[in-house]
Write a protein that holds these residues in place. Structure first.
Motif, PDB file in Angstrom:
ATOM      1  N   LEU A 167       5.593   6.620   9.456  1.00 50.46           N
ATOM      2  CA  LEU A 167       4.184   7.199   8.981  1.00 50.46           C
ATOM      3  C   LEU A 167       3.456   6.170   8.068  1.00 50.46           C
ATOM      4  O   LEU A 167       2.349   5.804   8.437  1.00 50.46           O
ATOM      5  N   ARG A 168       4.318   5.421   7.332  1.00 45.99           N
ATOM      6  CA  ARG A 168       3.658   4.513   6.355  1.00 45.99           C
ATOM      7  C   ARG A 168       3.111   3.323   7.225  1.00 45.99           C
ATOM      8  O   ARG A 168       1.913   2.657   7.055  1.00 45.99           O
ATOM      9  N   LEU A 169       4.079   2.778   8.269  1.00 48.51           N
ATOM     10  CA  LEU A 169       3.464   1.575   8.988  1.00 48.51           C
ATOM     11  C   LEU A 169       2.271   2.203   9.911  1.00 48.51           C
ATOM     12  O   LEU A 169       1.289   1.292  10.040  1.00 48.51           O
ATOM     13  N   GLY A 170       2.295   3.271  10.320  1.00 45.14           N
ATOM     14  CA  GLY A 170       1.260   3.869  11.328  1.00 45.14           C
ATOM     15  C   GLY A 170      -0.038   3.914  10.418  1.00 45.14           C
ATOM     16  O   GLY A 170      -1.052   3.364  10.943  1.00 45.14           O
ATOM     17  N   ALA A 171      -0.039   4.394   9.265  1.00 46.36           N
ATOM     18  CA  ALA A 171      -1.298   4.590   8.415  1.00 46.36           C
ATOM     19  C   ALA A 171      -1.733   3.371   7.765  1.00 46.36           C
ATOM     20  O   ALA A 171      -2.824   3.173   7.812  1.00 46.36           O
ATOM     21  N   TRP A 187       0.935  -1.204  -0.073  1.00 47.31           N
ATOM     22  CA  TRP A 187       0.023   0.022   0.261  1.00 47.31           C
ATOM     23  C   TRP A 187       0.771   1.186  -0.061  1.00 47.31           C
ATOM     24  O   TRP A 187       0.195   2.372   0.251  1.00 47.31           O
ATOM     25  N   GLN A 188       1.982   1.244  -0.174  1.00 45.51           N
ATOM     26  CA  GLN A 188       3.102   2.362   0.009  1.00 45.51           C
ATOM     27  C   GLN A 188       2.511   3.483  -0.765  1.00 45.51           C
ATOM     28  O   GLN A 188       2.660   4.488  -0.370  1.00 45.51           O
ATOM     29  N   ILE A 189       2.344   3.191  -2.207  1.00 43.68           N
ATOM     30  CA  ILE A 189       1.833   4.456  -3.093  1.00 43.68           C
ATOM     31  C   ILE A 189       0.790   5.019  -2.841  1.00 43.68           C
ATOM     32  O   ILE A 189       0.756   6.260  -2.618  1.00 43.68           O
ATOM     33  N   ALA A 190      -0.100   4.427  -2.303  1.00 42.92           N
ATOM     34  CA  ALA A 190      -1.558   5.044  -1.748  1.00 42.92           C
ATOM     35  C   ALA A 190      -1.313   5.647  -0.538  1.00 42.92           C
ATOM     36  O   ALA A 190      -1.718   6.833  -0.021  1.00 42.92           O
ATOM     37  N   LEU A 191      -0.473   4.905   0.541  1.00 43.57           N
ATOM     38  CA  LEU A 191      -0.192   5.708   1.672  1.00 43.57           C
ATOM     39  C   LEU A 191       0.456   7.025   1.502  1.00 43.57           C
ATOM     40  O   LEU A 191       0.269   8.100   1.984  1.00 43.57           O
ATOM     41  N   ASP A 192       1.823   6.842   0.661  1.00 40.44           N
ATOM     42  CA  ASP A 192       2.602   8.205   0.738  1.00 40.44           C
ATOM     43  C   ASP A 192       1.653   9.133  -0.021  1.00 40.44           C
ATOM     44  O   ASP A 192       1.791  10.437   0.330  1.00 40.44           O
ATOM     45  N   GLY A 193       0.667   9.076  -0.923  1.00 37.24           N
ATOM     46  CA  GLY A 193      -0.114   9.921  -1.647  1.00 37.24           C
ATOM     47  C   GLY A 193      -0.850  10.559  -0.487  1.00 37.24           C
ATOM     48  O   GLY A 193      -1.131  11.963  -0.622  1.00 37.24           O
ATOM     49  N   ARG A 194      -1.387   9.745   0.216  1.00 42.41           N
ATOM     50  CA  ARG A 194      -2.473  10.170   1.444  1.00 42.41           C
ATOM     51  C   ARG A 194      -1.713  11.010   2.545  1.00 42.41           C
ATOM     52  O   ARG A 194      -2.127  12.292   2.972  1.00 42.41           O
ATOM     53  N   GLY A 214       1.199   4.149 -11.879  1.00 46.36           N
ATOM     54  CA  GLY A 214       0.370   4.697 -12.935  1.00 46.36           C
ATOM     55  C   GLY A 214       0.707   3.965 -14.358  1.00 46.36           C
ATOM     56  O   GLY A 214      -0.201   3.517 -15.014  1.00 46.36           O
ATOM     57  N   TRP A 215       2.002   3.899 -14.697  1.00 44.50           N
ATOM     58  CA  TRP A 215       2.514   3.525 -15.874  1.00 44.50           C
ATOM     59  C   TRP A 215       2.219   1.917 -15.950  1.00 44.50           C
ATOM     60  O   TRP A 215       1.796   1.536 -16.852  1.00 44.50           O
ATOM     61  N   MET A 216       2.243   1.245 -14.899  1.00 45.07           N
ATOM     62  CA  MET A 216       1.814  -0.183 -14.898  1.00 45.07           C
ATOM     63  C   MET A 216       0.513  -0.488 -15.228  1.00 45.07           C
ATOM     64  O   MET A 216       0.139  -1.359 -16.143  1.00 45.07           O
ATOM     65  N   VAL A 217      -0.500   0.456 -14.619  1.00 47.59           N
ATOM     66  CA  VAL A 217      -1.940   0.047 -14.621  1.00 47.59           C
ATOM     67  C   VAL A 217      -2.240   0.416 -16.052  1.00 47.59           C
ATOM     68  O   VAL A 217      -3.159  -0.151 -16.596  1.00 47.59           O
ATOM     69  N   GLU A 218      -1.756   1.434 -16.523  1.00 50.35           N
ATOM     70  CA  GLU A 218      -2.152   2.176 -17.900  1.00 50.35           C
ATOM     71  C   GLU A 218      -1.660   0.833 -18.990  1.00 50.35           C
ATOM     72  O   GLU A 218      -2.519   0.600 -20.048  1.00 50.35           O
ATOM     73  N   ARG A 219      -0.678   0.186 -18.844  1.00 51.72           N
ATOM     74  CA  ARG A 219      -0.139  -0.938 -19.738  1.00 51.72           C
ATOM     75  C   ARG A 219      -1.208  -2.055 -19.594  1.00 51.72           C
ATOM     76  O   ARG A 219      -1.614  -2.580 -20.508  1.00 51.72           O
ATOM     77  N   TRP A 220      -1.556  -2.624 -18.108  1.00 55.28           N
ATOM     78  CA  TRP A 220      -2.684  -3.625 -18.173  1.00 55.28           C
ATOM     79  C   TRP A 220      -3.677  -3.228 -19.028  1.00 55.28           C
ATOM     80  O   TRP A 220      -4.351  -4.236 -19.190  1.00 55.28           O
ATOM     81  N   ALA A 221      -4.290  -1.916 -18.533  1.00 55.15           N
ATOM     82  CA  ALA A 221      -5.672  -1.663 -19.149  1.00 55.15           C
ATOM     83  C   ALA A 221      -5.417  -1.568 -20.644  1.00 55.15           C
ATOM     84  O   ALA A 221      -6.527  -2.228 -21.359  1.00 55.15           O
ATOM     85  N   SER A 222      -4.549  -1.291 -21.116  1.00 54.29           N
ATOM     86  CA  SER A 222      -4.225  -1.460 -22.532  1.00 54.29           C
ATOM     87  C   SER A 222      -4.229  -2.937 -23.392  1.00 54.29           C
ATOM     88  O   SER A 222      -4.784  -3.123 -24.214  1.00 54.29           O
ATOM     89  N   ASN A 223      -3.688  -3.699 -22.608  1.00 53.60           N
ATOM     90  CA  ASN A 223      -3.279  -5.017 -22.959  1.00 53.60           C
ATOM     91  C   ASN A 223      -4.430  -5.807 -22.692  1.00 53.60           C
ATOM     92  O   ASN A 223      -4.509  -7.035 -23.217  1.00 53.60           O
ATOM     93  N   TYR A 224      -4.934  -5.696 -21.557  1.00 56.71           N
ATOM     94  CA  TYR A 224      -6.053  -6.891 -20.824  1.00 56.71           C
ATOM     95  C   TYR A 224      -7.340  -6.191 -20.857  1.00 56.71           C
ATOM     96  O   TYR A 224      -8.145  -7.018 -20.336  1.00 56.71           O
ATOM     97  N   SER A 240      -5.106   6.887 -13.691  1.00 59.80           N
ATOM     98  CA  SER A 240      -4.187   7.656 -12.608  1.00 59.80           C
ATOM     99  C   SER A 240      -4.689   7.569 -11.393  1.00 59.80           C
ATOM    100  O   SER A 240      -3.856   7.006 -10.356  1.00 59.80           O
ATOM    101  N   ALA A 241      -5.917   7.778 -11.223  1.00 58.04           N
ATOM    102  CA  ALA A 241      -6.522   7.881  -9.757  1.00 58.04           C
ATOM    103  C   ALA A 241      -6.619   6.480  -9.240  1.00 58.04           C
ATOM    104  O   ALA A 241      -6.337   6.362  -8.105  1.00 58.04           O
ATOM    105  N   LEU A 242      -6.952   5.578 -10.059  1.00 57.58           N
ATOM    106  CA  LEU A 242      -7.289   4.088  -9.881  1.00 57.58           C
ATOM    107  C   LEU A 242      -5.932   3.568  -9.161  1.00 57.58           C
ATOM    108  O   LEU A 242      -5.919   2.787  -8.383  1.00 57.58           O
ATOM    109  N   ALA A 243      -4.941   3.828 -10.053  1.00 53.90           N
ATOM    110  CA  ALA A 243      -3.676   3.387  -9.600  1.00 53.90           C
ATOM    111  C   ALA A 243      -3.217   3.950  -8.263  1.00 53.90           C
ATOM    112  O   ALA A 243      -2.740   3.176  -7.667  1.00 53.90           O
ATOM    113  N   THR A 244      -3.535   5.072  -8.145  1.00 46.24           N
ATOM    114  CA  THR A 244      -3.105   5.698  -6.715  1.00 46.24           C
ATOM    115  C   THR A 244      -3.741   4.872  -5.595  1.00 46.24           C
ATOM    116  O   THR A 244      -3.225   4.403  -4.616  1.00 46.24           O
ATOM    117  N   ARG A 245      -5.164   4.848  -5.751  1.00 46.47           N
ATOM    118  CA  ARG A 245      -6.072   4.310  -4.599  1.00 46.47           C
ATOM    119  C   ARG A 245      -5.645   2.912  -4.441  1.00 46.47           C
ATOM    120  O   ARG A 245      -5.511   2.483  -3.205  1.00 46.47           O
TER     121      ARG A 245
END
Length: 398
Positions: free
Chosen positions: A67-71, A40-47, A136-146, A126-131
């Motif tokens: 902070l990540r561990l606590g969140a 969850w690090q990417i989402a935790l850092d964003g929050r 984001g680049w991974m999720v964009e690829r997967w959405a395109s490929n699958y 992009s928002a989906l990837a963060t949540r």
């Protein structure tokens, strides 16, 4: 700190001296905290970033980790009381040599506790990837490929704790290695591809689970298991020694990109090559924090060398199964197609559909719908059991 800085991985940490003295209960909690926070690090850092006085503020790494561990505990781990999660995280900040940041840490974690995240009616990729805490680049690829819906399933699978194997009805058998469904499927397919094989080579064998399946399924074959890493092979030898049916297995240090001619030729080769590992993000969550798009071409270059070298060691009539635990076409279909297009393999090696092999798999309990794409196997996290794997079968015809 070593995992966060990219100088270690979660598996090494969770099987190190740092956790060896813990009780089973505490070790399970440590595993949940480490893997969960990494997932969850990417989402935790964003929050957390939105709650800083200056959104562009860069936190000291020990403070960010606390902070990540606590969140993570406040948002995703019900077993820890909120006040305990906050207090322990604040004390971690103090113990890290950053006492000036304890007030900030306390304030941010109390905001996290009281301000639960909402769900928008519509999300951009992009928002989906963060949540769902994926780059984001991974999720964009997967959405395109699958497709977007499958990309969401992949992301959601990457956030779940690992479950028990479910693809094979005999998963509880004592004399089989415990391994992920997707990983075992690859080994089972290799074994059924050449049931009469006399000489078998597992090119990139560590940690040894697939080699054990090959030895179990092909008791009359001479199995050679190699890996480029002496350290990983040392651990593998200890694992192999626990299984009597693998007593005759040969284990050697070999760079599969440049195997010596003395290895000879083989009736069956499994080339489960090193890869980005994007099909294993639930198991190896730190990958998403380190992998960059440019890394894919580097992996593909090595993979082409391994596949090409392995095909040269294949006997006429022999079969090779190429596999990865990557979801990225550059490491999968494109590697196979590029190597088979090379002049030395034209008219000599052909691709063979994996579908007949799946039909032969009497051990399967019917959860692989849609896993065959063209001639290849493609399992996807969240869609099929286990990690995401790709496999392509080739046969030397001349």
């Amino acid at each position: 700190m070593l995992v966060a800085s990219g100088r270690g991985n979660s598996d090494d940490l969770l099987h190190s001296s740092h956790t060896a003295g813990l009780s089973a209960e505490d070790r399970n909690l440590a595993t949940a905290l480490v893997l969960g926070t990494l997932r969850w690090q990417i989402a935790l850092d964003g929050r957390i970033q939105t709650m800083l006085q200056r959104p562009d503020q860069r936190l000291a790494e020990p403070v960010a980790i606390a902070l990540r561990l606590g969140a993570f505990q406040l948002l995703h781990l019900d077993r820890i009381p909120p006040h305990a999660a906050i207090n322990e995280s604040v004390e971690l900040v103090r113990a890290s040599g950053n006492p000036h940041a304890t007030g900030m840490a306390n304030a941010i974690l109390r905001k996290v506790m009281t301000q639960k995240p909402g769900r928008p009616i519509h999300e951009s990729t992009s928002a989906l990837a963060t949540r769902l805490s994926h780059p984001g680049w991974m999720v964009e690829r997967w959405a395109s490929n699958y497709g977007r819906s499958v990309a969401i399933k992949i992301c959601e699978a990457g956030q779940r704790e690992l479950g028990a194997p479910e693809l094979f009805a005999d998963s509880a058998e004592q004399d089989l290695p415990r391994m992920d469904d997707g990983s075992r499927l690859v080994a089972e397919l290799a074994a059924v591809a050449a049931p009469g094989a006399a000489r078998v080579w597992d090119t990139c064998a560590a940690p040894g689970g697939k080699s054990l399946i090959l030895a179990k399924r092909l008791p009359g074959a001479k199995v050679l298991a190699t890996d480029v890493s002496p350290r990983r092979l040392t651990a593998m030898r200890s694992r192999i020694a626990e299984y009597s049916y693998a007593a005759a297995m040969e284990i050697e240090v070999v760079d599969a990109t440049l195997p010596p001619a003395s290895l000879g030729t083989f009736d069956l080769i499994l080339a489960d090559v090193p890869c980005s590992g994007t099909g294993t993000l639930a198991r190896n969550p730190e990958i998403r924090l380190r992998l960059m798009p440019a890394d894919l071409s580097r992996h593909a270059s090595r993979q082409r060398k391994i596949l090409s070298a392995a095909l040269k060691a294949l006997e006429p009539g022999g079969r090779l199964l190429y596999s990865t635990c990557s979801l990225e076409p550059e490491e999968c279909e494109r590697v196979v197609e590029a190597v088979l297009a090379e002049k030395e393999f034209a008219g000599v090696v052909r691709a063979v559909s994996v579908e007949p092999l799946l039909r032969k798999q009497e051990l399967l309990n019917g959860k692989l719908e849609g896993a065959v794409r063209g001639e290849y196997l493609r399992t996807l996290p969240g869609v099929h059991p286990g990690d995401g794997f790709f496999a392509a079968l080739m046969e030397r015809v001349g």
